[in-house]
Enzyme design. Structure first.
Site, PDB file in Angstrom:
ATOM      1  N   HIS A  19       0.918  -1.264  -0.221  1.00 13.00           N
ATOM      2  CA  HIS A  19       0.101  -0.359   0.264  1.00 13.00           C
ATOM      3  C   HIS A  19       0.806   1.051   0.072  1.00 13.00           C
ATOM      4  O   HIS A  19       0.962   1.952  -0.740  1.00 13.00           O
ATOM      5  CB  HIS A  19      -0.959   0.246   1.519  1.00 13.00           C
ATOM      6  CG  HIS A  19      -1.722  -1.232   1.638  1.00 13.00           C
ATOM      7  ND1 HIS A  19      -1.858  -1.426   2.349  1.00 13.00           N
ATOM      8  CD2 HIS A  19      -2.630  -1.529   0.852  1.00 13.00           C
ATOM      9  CE1 HIS A  19      -3.082  -2.954   2.194  1.00 13.00           C
ATOM     10  NE2 HIS A  19      -3.397  -2.481   0.910  1.00 13.00           N
ATOM     11  N   LYS A  43     -18.425  -5.292   9.790  1.00 10.34           N
ATOM     12  CA  LYS A  43     -17.289  -6.427   9.273  1.00 10.34           C
ATOM     13  C   LYS A  43     -16.825  -6.641  10.530  1.00 10.34           C
ATOM     14  O   LYS A  43     -15.908  -6.245  10.977  1.00 10.34           O
ATOM     15  CB  LYS A  43     -16.552  -6.304   8.140  1.00 10.34           C
ATOM     16  CG  LYS A  43     -17.838  -6.940   6.729  1.00 10.34           C
ATOM     17  CD  LYS A  43     -16.697  -6.313   5.776  1.00 10.34           C
ATOM     18  CE  LYS A  43     -15.257  -7.384   5.032  1.00 10.34           C
ATOM     19  NZ  LYS A  43     -14.809  -6.516   3.686  1.00 10.34           N
ATOM     20  N   ARG A  92      -2.306  -7.117  -8.129  1.00 14.37           N
ATOM     21  CA  ARG A  92      -1.722  -7.340  -8.445  1.00 14.37           C
ATOM     22  C   ARG A  92      -1.450  -8.636  -9.410  1.00 14.37           C
ATOM     23  O   ARG A  92      -0.592  -8.370  -9.355  1.00 14.37           O
ATOM     24  CB  ARG A  92      -1.672  -8.150  -6.556  1.00 14.37           C
ATOM     25  CG  ARG A  92      -1.300  -7.163  -5.458  1.00 14.37           C
ATOM     26  CD  ARG A  92      -2.096  -7.035  -4.279  1.00 14.37           C
ATOM     27  NE  ARG A  92      -3.275  -8.252  -4.677  1.00 14.37           N
ATOM     28  CZ  ARG A  92      -3.798  -7.752  -2.902  1.00 14.37           C
ATOM     29  NH1 ARG A  92      -3.578  -7.907  -1.916  1.00 14.37           N
ATOM     30  NH2 ARG A  92      -5.063  -8.073  -3.136  1.00 14.37           N
ATOM     31  N   SER A 130      -3.103  -7.169   2.799  1.00 12.06           N
ATOM     32  CA  SER A 130      -3.255  -7.517   4.286  1.00 12.06           C
ATOM     33  C   SER A 130      -3.753  -8.726   5.171  1.00 12.06           C
ATOM     34  O   SER A 130      -3.595  -8.971   6.339  1.00 12.06           O
ATOM     35  CB  SER A 130      -4.572  -6.496   4.725  1.00 12.06           C
ATOM     36  OG  SER A 130      -4.492  -5.242   4.051  1.00 12.06           O
TER      37      SER A 130
HETATM   38  O1  PNS Z   1      -9.530  -2.811   0.157  1.00  9.25           O
HETATM   39  P1  PNS Z   1     -10.683  -3.272   0.199  1.00  9.25           P
HETATM   40  O2  PNS Z   1     -11.607  -3.960   0.859  1.00  9.25           O
HETATM   41  O3  PNS Z   1     -10.795  -4.430  -1.702  1.00  9.25           O
HETATM   42  O4  PNS Z   1     -11.522  -1.933  -0.596  1.00  9.25           O
HETATM   43  C1  PNS Z   1     -12.976  -2.035  -1.073  1.00  9.25           C
HETATM   44  C2  PNS Z   1     -13.762  -0.839  -1.038  1.00  9.25           C
HETATM   45  C3  PNS Z   1     -13.726   0.035   0.570  1.00  9.25           C
HETATM   46  C4  PNS Z   1     -12.532  -0.283  -2.371  1.00  9.25           C
HETATM   47  C5  PNS Z   1     -15.263  -1.011  -1.925  1.00  9.25           C
HETATM   48  O5  PNS Z   1     -15.296  -2.033  -1.006  1.00  9.25           O
HETATM   49  C6  PNS Z   1     -15.822   0.311  -1.411  1.00  9.25           C
HETATM   50  O6  PNS Z   1     -15.183   0.985  -2.204  1.00  9.25           O
HETATM   51  N1  PNS Z   1     -17.160   0.325  -0.859  1.00  9.25           N
HETATM   52  C7  PNS Z   1     -18.050   1.287  -0.408  1.00  9.25           C
HETATM   53  C8  PNS Z   1     -18.817   0.767  -1.355  1.00  9.25           C
HETATM   54  C9  PNS Z   1     -19.351   1.882  -2.513  1.00  9.25           C
HETATM   55  O7  PNS Z   1     -19.306   2.621  -2.708  1.00  9.25           O
HETATM   56  N2  PNS Z   1     -20.411   0.152  -3.419  1.00  9.25           N
HETATM   57  C10 PNS Z   1     -19.516   0.136  -4.752  1.00  9.25           C
HETATM   58  C11 PNS Z   1     -19.030   0.244  -5.968  1.00  9.25           C
HETATM   59  S1  PNS Z   1     -19.561  -2.155  -6.128  1.00  9.25           S
END
Ligand code: PNS
Length: 167
Positions: A19, A43, A92, A130
């Site tokens: 990151h 979560k 990745r 992570s």
């Molecule tokens: O590190 P992660 O868990 O892969 O991150 C995921 C993240 C936070 C980028 C994603 O879950 C997100 O953007 N959540 C906010 C809800 C949202 O906007 N959803 C619509 C897009 S599918």
């Protein structure tokens, strides 16, 4: 002149060197980068979103054009509120692609003004996530060079407070 601001969103539970590498490279492309931590406390996460924000904030001290924020709700709404033009995500492996592709297209549909930029991790970090960091940590493996020293200390403090299971 308009400042180019990007949002780098994620769970960051916890932040690792992959990151950080991406953040540094992102800073060479944008005037400002906002690391956006999803507030997903319902979560099962190892660290609360407040702890994650604090831990990331410490790591961002050397980067004056980068800050960390917590967000909930739709990512595109957060991006718009912050006056950013772009979402940055790391890719990745091919296995990341389907989920990222769906998310990028959904975000585009929700707000066509928001672009998504995918960046490859540095080769040294292509296997780091992570999830694997937590697994290796709680099984006693060596994480040298994969997570910042301070994050390792926070993992140790968490283990000492909550036990080896990491829950
Ligand atoms: O590190 P992660 O868990 O892969 O991150 C995921 C993240 C936070 C980028 C994603 O879950 C997100 O953007 N959540 C906010 C809800 C949202 O906007 N959803 C619509 C897009 S599918």
């Amino acid at each position: 002149m308009t400042r180019r601001r990007a949002v780098y969103p994620g769970s960051f539970d916890p932040l690792h060197n992959g990151h950080l590498d991406l953040i540094e490279r992102c800073l060479s492309l944008f005037d400002e980068v906002i690391v956006a931590v999803l507030q997903n406390d319902h979560k099962k996460a190892l660290f609360s979103s407040a702890e994650r924000v604090e831990m990331i904030g410490e790591q961002l001290a050397p980067f004056p054009t980068c800050r960390v924020e917590r967000f909930s709700g739709l990512l595109v709404d957060f991006v718009e509120k912050e006056g950013a033009c772009c979402v940055v995500r790391g890719l990745r492996a091919v296995s990341d692609f389907e989920y990222e592709f769906q998310m990028a297209l959904m975000n585009k549909r929700l707000n066509p003004r928001v672009e998504t930029l995918f960046m490859m991790p540095k080769e040294d970090y292509t296997f780091v996530s992570s999830r694997t960091v937590k697994e290796v940590f709680f099984l006693g493996g060596n994480l040298d060079g994969l997570v910042p020293e301070r994050i390792l200390e926070r993992l140790e403090a968490h283990r000492d407070a909550h036990g080896a299971a990491g829950g």
